[in-house]
Every structure is written in structure tokens, then in C-alpha cells.
Design an enzyme around this catalytic site. Structure first.
Site, mmCIF file in Angstrom:
data_model
loop_
_atom_site.group_PDB
_atom_site.id
_atom_site.type_symbol
_atom_site.label_atom_id
_atom_site.label_comp_id
_atom_site.label_asym_id
_atom_site.label_seq_id
_atom_site.Cartn_x
_atom_site.Cartn_y
_atom_site.Cartn_z
ATOM 1 N N LYS A 35 59.285 -54.652 -38.732
ATOM 2 C CA LYS A 35 60.089 -53.586 -38.900
ATOM 3 C C LYS A 35 61.591 -54.192 -39.068
ATOM 4 O O LYS A 35 62.261 -53.207 -40.171
ATOM 5 C CB LYS A 35 60.355 -53.066 -37.470
ATOM 6 C CG LYS A 35 60.834 -53.849 -36.314
ATOM 7 C CD LYS A 35 61.201 -53.150 -35.161
ATOM 8 C CE LYS A 35 61.793 -54.028 -33.989
ATOM 9 N NZ LYS A 35 63.237 -54.391 -34.278
ATOM 10 N N THR A 36 62.220 -54.982 -38.907
ATOM 11 C CA THR A 36 63.547 -55.479 -39.210
ATOM 12 C C THR A 36 63.575 -55.817 -40.773
ATOM 13 O O THR A 36 64.407 -55.358 -41.657
ATOM 14 C CB THR A 36 63.908 -56.951 -38.420
ATOM 15 O OG1 THR A 36 63.885 -56.470 -37.047
ATOM 16 C CG2 THR A 36 65.640 -57.405 -38.811
ATOM 17 N N ASP A 216 67.866 -49.219 -35.877
ATOM 18 C CA ASP A 216 66.724 -49.846 -35.304
ATOM 19 C C ASP A 216 66.416 -49.771 -34.038
ATOM 20 O O ASP A 216 67.343 -49.233 -33.457
ATOM 21 C CB ASP A 216 67.267 -51.268 -35.604
ATOM 22 C CG ASP A 216 66.314 -52.338 -35.618
ATOM 23 O OD1 ASP A 216 65.153 -52.088 -35.453
ATOM 24 O OD2 ASP A 216 66.455 -53.638 -35.559
ATOM 25 N N GLU A 217 65.296 -49.983 -33.342
ATOM 26 C CA GLU A 217 65.031 -49.948 -32.113
ATOM 27 C C GLU A 217 65.088 -48.494 -31.719
ATOM 28 O O GLU A 217 65.832 -48.416 -30.555
ATOM 29 C CB GLU A 217 65.910 -50.999 -31.293
ATOM 30 C CG GLU A 217 65.448 -52.377 -31.872
ATOM 31 C CD GLU A 217 64.114 -52.993 -31.335
ATOM 32 O OE1 GLU A 217 63.219 -52.184 -30.820
ATOM 33 O OE2 GLU A 217 63.958 -54.120 -31.554
ATOM 34 N N GLN A 247 56.677 -49.510 -27.250
ATOM 35 C CA GLN A 247 57.510 -50.523 -26.853
ATOM 36 C C GLN A 247 58.626 -50.022 -26.247
ATOM 37 O O GLN A 247 60.053 -50.766 -26.059
ATOM 38 C CB GLN A 247 58.038 -51.501 -27.812
ATOM 39 C CG GLN A 247 56.664 -52.447 -28.447
ATOM 40 C CD GLN A 247 57.055 -53.297 -29.315
ATOM 41 O OE1 GLN A 247 57.785 -54.721 -28.970
ATOM 42 N NE2 GLN A 247 57.084 -53.465 -30.670
ATOM 43 N N ARG A 593 53.105 -60.311 -27.390
ATOM 44 C CA ARG A 593 54.120 -61.664 -27.368
ATOM 45 C C ARG A 593 53.165 -62.862 -27.827
ATOM 46 O O ARG A 593 54.039 -63.925 -28.405
ATOM 47 C CB ARG A 593 54.939 -62.089 -26.104
ATOM 48 C CG ARG A 593 55.784 -61.046 -25.628
ATOM 49 C CD ARG A 593 56.767 -60.427 -26.509
ATOM 50 N NE ARG A 593 56.222 -59.133 -27.004
ATOM 51 C CZ ARG A 593 56.587 -58.534 -28.074
ATOM 52 N NH1 ARG A 593 57.613 -59.134 -28.784
ATOM 53 N NH2 ARG A 593 56.011 -57.498 -28.471
#
Length: 700
Positions: A35-36, A216-217, A247, A593
Site C-alpha cells: 500500500k505504501t 495513508d492508513e 486492520q 505478520r
């Protein structure tokens, strides 16, 4: 800057997002899907297609993330991007307020205060009310929550919104800040929001400037941040929001997962793109995680996939107790290390920080270097050190370090000035602080006497009793338990859980490690001092952390501890569907993770709140695809025969002689209730009880 440079390293999904036509876009980006990268490359693509850097605004949640984003944009772009605004919500708001302080009703040299400074202002304002620190923090949380919802004191109603006293305290606090030119973090966003709502000229400045706003986020935005973005973009700018509803794990601090769902409703002609190709985890890990999160009914929906290998099954280890759980994990890590594995690529995760204690001790026993990430080692945590200081004072009247630590904790009105008088007298008469306190003549004399009486009571309560009972008495009588019980803040809840785990540690130590010929308390104090370490631990060791702290990280091997009902999902989520869904998202975050191997652990027996508890496996384990799981059990051992019976007379090395009153379970999993003659009834696991028949031969 060439299009090839921007697009060559992107997959089809990412390329579609980066090159999307102008308009509002919601990019639903799964864990490990880049995503980043998409956000950074979208900025570069916009510049390539004629958007001036000064017309771009990129917003994220941490200064670290903002710095990394700006650095990556600079590397990718071939034109100066200095005029572009990249920062956190609070950083951008601060920048706007500096330009328009007068219009926002602020003095030009206004000062930002952090959370601790804010608490200090409240403490000073309410000094006459003498609010306990826990209630003071609750008031602080109430004020910040009101600001996050754009609620000023005048808009609040007593009873429905809060008590009249709290609303009045909020009003007095804000009046003080306005007079002194102080701005807290929540106020930064609220001031800009209010400024934009009432001042069309200021709003027009930014509507004309910003052509594209990238966030973002997005799943972590609260109500005020969401509405702030809506006002900032106006009718002309496009919003490119990147986030993942699966998330969203910060509801307890105001984040609203439904902001993602409202985005497609509130931003005209918004379109949705999904990033589902995962570059982190094996196929089996992704399939198991997908199976879990699919049980959440309110999600937008996506399914992670990978073109990589399926990998090993996800393992589920059913432990007998917490020591068994920690021992299995440490042994598994050792085997992996011995085949060439790197310890820093191993993470042990847990829902509550108190669960780190048994894992830390297992690592120490196995000589495995480790680091507690995002927090302190168990015996270095403030509440643990405070409780241990009281315990030290219960057995040693001359412990000046312990005296200094707890003389005013929980707060009892013995301030630095009084302590300085005690220290001066102790130095003059060459005696301990406790001895000097008995003779000091000070304004706080009555409070000092009450503290000294408390220490005397603790000394009596801890005399010749089991270690567990001594520690429980210390936590209760010192007021620490009541101090943290008053506060519903997640940090205080965690501290209460850590204190409960300290009682568990005492019980376990009493049964397994007490040294013959040494007083149990002294032996335990030495044990904890030796296990204490620095905050960071070994950077190259096993990484221990809460699941919340693991967000954004990835590891080759991940172990998740304590997957039991009441622990994960946490007991506080019981009966609340929204909180239960957040717990499931948190578990999903923990699972994703893992790159290569994932092990999920639960224990049928665990000491909680100082008492033995029998647990069911977490409902989350029952929601996983069964065909992708490998179930493990502890290896059976025939080293000792646990053939006990009701009414049998038994003896324990520390508790003495007793009678078995109840039996539960079978084989090595049998649980015993034993009534000891001097210490009462206790539940013990047979395989670790160190019990022997009265007519048998005890272990040397």
C-alpha cells in the site's frame, strides 16, 4: 521522470491504482500488498502528469512514516518536490494554524502541549478538588474524546454526555488554555476544523491550493479527522485514501472502521480498488487468515492471495499450562535456530502484555537472547517495580531506594519538599529514610505516620506466609490495586493485569524455584533482580511484543500465545459485537505478520488474577479452515506416575501436608484440589505439583 521508472515495479493491481484517472479513490489494501508503494508511486505519477508538487498533500499518522514517505518520493521523482506537504494530521494542522492563528482565535506564539503537560494543567486547575490521578486521567480522556467528536463544553448536556462537574472542568481547562496560549494535540485538529467551517476565505485558500489529497492508513482515522479531510478537499480536490478495514485495531483510541464504508457514500462518485496480492506470507497462512476475518460481517470484503508456495500448515499447540506453552515455543525456536534460523526474525505475540512474563523466563532459562519490543521487560515495568519496592520494605526497614520510590505512590500528599526534609535528617543522623521519617517534624506529619503504619502492617502481613499471599497483600494494602481499578484507561487495565501476573509469578516461584534455607521473599527478590534488564533487550534476539505493537511489522516465524476465551478475544469484548469484531481483526493482524511459519498457542490451564483458571480454546481457533491446521500436543512423559486418588494424604515441599479433595482430568492433565493443613485449599496441576504421597519418597 519517466513513466517506466514509476510503473515497472508494480503488479497489475498496483498499476491500476497508481494510474487511476482523477477523482475520489478508495484503495482497499490488504496486509503485505504494497500500500505504501502505491501511495508513493501515485504521487510521482501525478507529478509526471502535470500536478504541481505544491498542489499535493500526503497525510499519515506518525512522523516516522511521513519522513519515510517523503524520502521515497524524493528518490522516485525527477523534479523538486520541496513545496509538497507531507506530514501527520497534527503536523499539517499545526502548519495551517501558524499561518492563520488570528483567524483561528489563537495568539501568534501559541505553544503546543503534549499529553503529560495537559495532565499537569488539569492537575493544577483542579488542585482544590484533589482528584485522584486515575480520575484525572479519565477526565483528560473525556476532554480529548469530546474534541475528537468536535464537541465543546457548551454543546454538552449533563447526565447524557457526562456529569456537570466534568463538563465544568472541561470548560475551565479550555478557558485556561485560551488565556495562556496553549494548544493540546486534539485542539490542533479541532481548531482547523472549526476555522474551515466558519471562515470561507481561509477554506478557499486551501481549496485553491490542493488538487490531490492522499491519506495513508485511512482505517485509523477518527470522526474529526474524517470530517477534517472532507472540509479540506471541498468540491475540487480529489482524495486518494489507502486503508484496510480488516486492520482497524485502534477503536479504543477513537479510530472508526466505518469511515472506510462511509467514504464511498460521502465522497461523490468514489470508486473502489482492491489490492489483494500478498508478497509477505505463504498460501496456507493467507488462507487461514482469510478464513478467520471472513467471520466479520461488517467488512467491505477482500481475499488475500499469493503466487508463491503454499508452505507448511499453520500449527495449533494445545498446552497444559502457561509454562508448557512457553517451553514449547522456546524449544521450537532453538531447533529452528540450530538449523540456521535468525532469532531476530522470530516474533512471539500476545494480546495482553502480562503474558510476556512466562515467555521471558523461558527465554532466560534456555539462554535465548530476546527483546521486548514496544515496551519494558516484565520486571522493569513501573507497576511491577512499585509492588516490588513495597515488598522490599516489608522485609527491610533500611531500603532507602524502595522508600523513595513509593513514599508518595499511590499519591498520599507526601511531596518532594517533605521527602527532602526526611533525606536531610537521615543524612545528619546517619540513619535510614524510614527511621528519619519517624522523627521528622513536618507539615505532612499525619500523612507520613499513616505511610509508616502501612509499612509496619505490610511487614506483619508478609511474615511467614506463602510468597503469593505476601504479594497479594502488598498490592491490596498499598492501595495500588484500588489506584488502577479506578481508571478504565487501557494502560491502567494493562497495569492491573501485570500486577495479577506478578501474583501468578509468586505462586509459580513458590512451587518451583524457592531456595531451601532462604526466606521465600528474599529469594524471590534476588530472582527478579537478576532477571531485570534494560528496556530494549537484545536487538538480534527473539522479538516479544503485543499484537498491537506488531502492526506494520513482519517476521519469518510468528507465535501467538494465549488464544483462549477471555484472553483473546479479551473478556472486555464479551457481549459487544463491534468489539468482538475488532478482536478478530487484531488476531488477523497478528497472523498476517508471519512470512514462513505461524504457530497458534492456547492453554487449558492458566493462572489469572492470582487464581488457577481453566479455559476453552478461543473461538477464533474454531473459525479457521481445519484442513490447513496441524494440531500439536505436549509430548507425554512417563517420568512420574500421577495416580492420585480422592482423600489421599499428600505432602508438598512448601505447603506441607494436605488431603486431595477433588480430581479433574486424566493422565498428565489431571488437576487436583488439595486442602493443606496450614495454607488452605489450592488447585494444582498434577504433572508440575511436586506432590508426593505421605507414605512415598519425596524428591530430594
Amino acid at each position: 521522470m519517466q513513466a517506466e521508472k514509476i510503473l515497472s515495479q508494480l503488479n497489475d493491481e498496483q498499476r491500476s491504482a497508481v494510474t487511476a484517472p482523477p477523482g475520489h479513490w478508495l484503495i482497499l489494501a490488504g496486509a503485505g500488498c504494497g500500500k505504501t508503494r502505491v501511495l508513493v508511486h501515485r504521487v510521482a505519477w501525478q507529478i509526471l502528469n502535470g500536478v504541481a508538487p505544491r498542489a499535493l498533500l500526503a497525510v499519515t499518522f506518525t512522523n516516522k512514516a511521513a519522513g519515510e514517505m517523503r524520502g521515497r518520493i524524493l528518490q522516485l521523482a525527477e523534479v523538486p518536490v520541496g513545496p509538497m506537504w507531507v506530514g501527520t494530521f497534527h503536523g499539517i494542522a499545526h502548519r495551517i494554524l501558524r499561518f492563520h492563528a488570528q483567524a483561528a482565535g489563537l495568539v501568534g506564539d501559541f505553544q503546543i502541549i503534549d499529553s503529560q503537560d495537559q495532565l499537569g494543567v488539569l492537575r493544577q486547575l483542579l488542585k482544590a478538588n484533589a482528584l485522584p490521578p486515575a480520575e484525572l486521567r479519565q477526565l483528560q480522556g473525556f476532554i480529548n474524546a469530546c474534541k475528537d467528536r468536535a464537541r465543546r463544553p457548551a454543546s454538552l448536556e449533563p447526565v447524557t454526555d457526562a456529569s456537570a462537574a466534568w463538563i465544568d472542568s472541561y470548560r475551565r481547562y479550555q478557558e485556561h488554555c485560551d488565556r495562556e496560549g496553549l494548544v493540546d494535540f486534539a485542539e490542533l485538529l479541532l481548531r482547523v476544523y472549526e476555522l474551515f467551517r466558519r471562515d470561507a476565505e481561509v477554506q478557499a485558500v486551501y481549496h485553491q491550493r490542493f488538487q490531490c489529497i492522499l491519506v495513508d492508513e485511512f482505517q485509523d482515522t477518527n470522526a474529526l479527522q474524517y470530517n477534517w479531510i472532507r472540509l479540506l478537499c471541498g468540491d475540487g480536490a480529489e482524495v486518494f485514501a489507502v486503508g484496510d478495514d480488516d486492520q482497524s485495531i485502534y477503536g479504543w483510541r477513537g479510530a472508526r472502521v466505518d469511515n472506510l464504508q462511509h467514504f464511498t457514500r460521502d465522497f461523490k462518485d468514489c470508486r473502489l480498488l482492491r489490492l489483494e496480492r500478498n508478497y509477505r506470507s505463504t498460501g496456507n497462512i493467507l488462507a487461514v487468515a482469510n478464513g478467520l476475518i471472513a467471520c466479520n460481517g461488517s467488512r467491505i470484503g477482500k481475499e488475500l492471495w499469493t503466487s508463491g508456495e503454499a508452505g507448511d500448515p499453520v500449527r495449533v499447540f494445545a498446552a497444559r499450562d502457561e509454562q508448557d506453552e512457553a517451553r514449547h515455543v522456546s524449544n521450537d525456536i532453538i531447533q529452528w535456530r540450530d538449523t540456521g534460523g535468525v532469532l531476530a526474525e522470530v516474533a512471539v505475540l500476545y494480546r495482553v502484555s502480562a503474558l510476556s512474563r512466562t515467555m521471558e523466563e523461558a527465554c532466560l532459562h534456555a539462554e535465548l537472547p530476546y527483546r521486548v519490543r514496544g515496551g519494558l521487560r516484565f520486571y522493569d515495568r513501573k507497576e511491577i517495580k512499585d509492588a516490588m519496592a513495597y515488598l522490599r520494605l516489608a522485609v527491610s526497614a533500611d531500603d532507602d531506594m524502595a522508600f523513595r520510590r513509593v513514599v508518595n505512590f499511590p499519591p498520599r500528599g507526601i511531596g518532594p519538599r517533605t521527602l527532602r526534609l526526611i533525606e536531610e535528617l537521615a543524612e545528619a543522623e546517619t540513619c535510614s529514610l524510614r527511621a528519619a521519617a519517624r522523627r521528622i517534624a513536618a507539615p505532612a506529619r499525619v500523612r507520613i505516620e499513616k505511610f509508616l503504619e502501612l509499612l509496619d502492617e505490610l511487614a506483619a502481613a508478609c511474615h511467614e506466609v506463602p510468597l503469593r499471599e505476601a504479594m497479594a497483600a502488598v498490592i491490596r494494602s498499598s492501595g495500588m490495586d484500588a489506584h488502577y481499578q479506578q481508571d478504565k484507561d487501557p494502560r491502567s487495565i494493562s497495569r492491573r493485569e501485570n500486577l495479577d501476573e506478578l501474583v501468578n509469578a509468586c505462586s509459580w516461584y513458590d512451587q518451583n524455584h524457592a531456595e531451601e534455607g532462604t526466606a521465600p521473599i528474599l529469594s524471590f527478590l534476588a530472582h527478579t533482580a537478576l532477571e531485570s534488564g534494560d528496556e530494549s533487550g537484545d536487538e538480534q534476539g527473539v522479538q516479544l511484543m503485543t499484537v498491537h505493537a506488531a502492526k506494520g511489522l513482519e517476521f519469518d516465524r510468528v507465535y501467538i500465545l494465549g488464544l483462549e476465551e477471555g484472553l483473546f478475544p479479551h473478556s472486555l469484548s464479551q457481549g459487544d459485537p463491534a468489539q468482538l469484531e475488532e478482536e478478530r481483526r487484531l488476531c488477523y493482524v497478528g497472523m498476517t505478520r508471519a512470512r514462513r511459519a505461524l504457530t497458534l498457542c492456547w492453554s487449558s490451564y492458566r493462572m489469572l488474577h492470582g487464581e488457577p483458571r481453566y479455559h476453552d480454546a478461543s473461538r477464533f481457533l474454531g473459525e479457521l479452515p481445519a484442513h490447513l491446521l496441524e494440531h500439536l500436543r505436549p509430548e507425554e512423559s512417563s517420568s512420574q506416575d500421577f495416580d492420585f486418588s480422592l482423600g489421599q494424604q499428600v505432602v508438598h515441599g512448601r505447603y506441607g501436608q494436605g488431603t486431595i479433595l477433588k480430581l479433574e482430568g486424566r493422565g498428565r492433565d489431571v488437576r487436583l484440589m488439595v486442602n493443606f493443613e496450614h495454607t488452605g485449599c489450592k488447585w494444582l496441576l498434577a504433572h508440575q505439583s511436586r506432590l508426593w504421597p505421605v507414605d512415598g519418597t519425596a524428591e530430594e
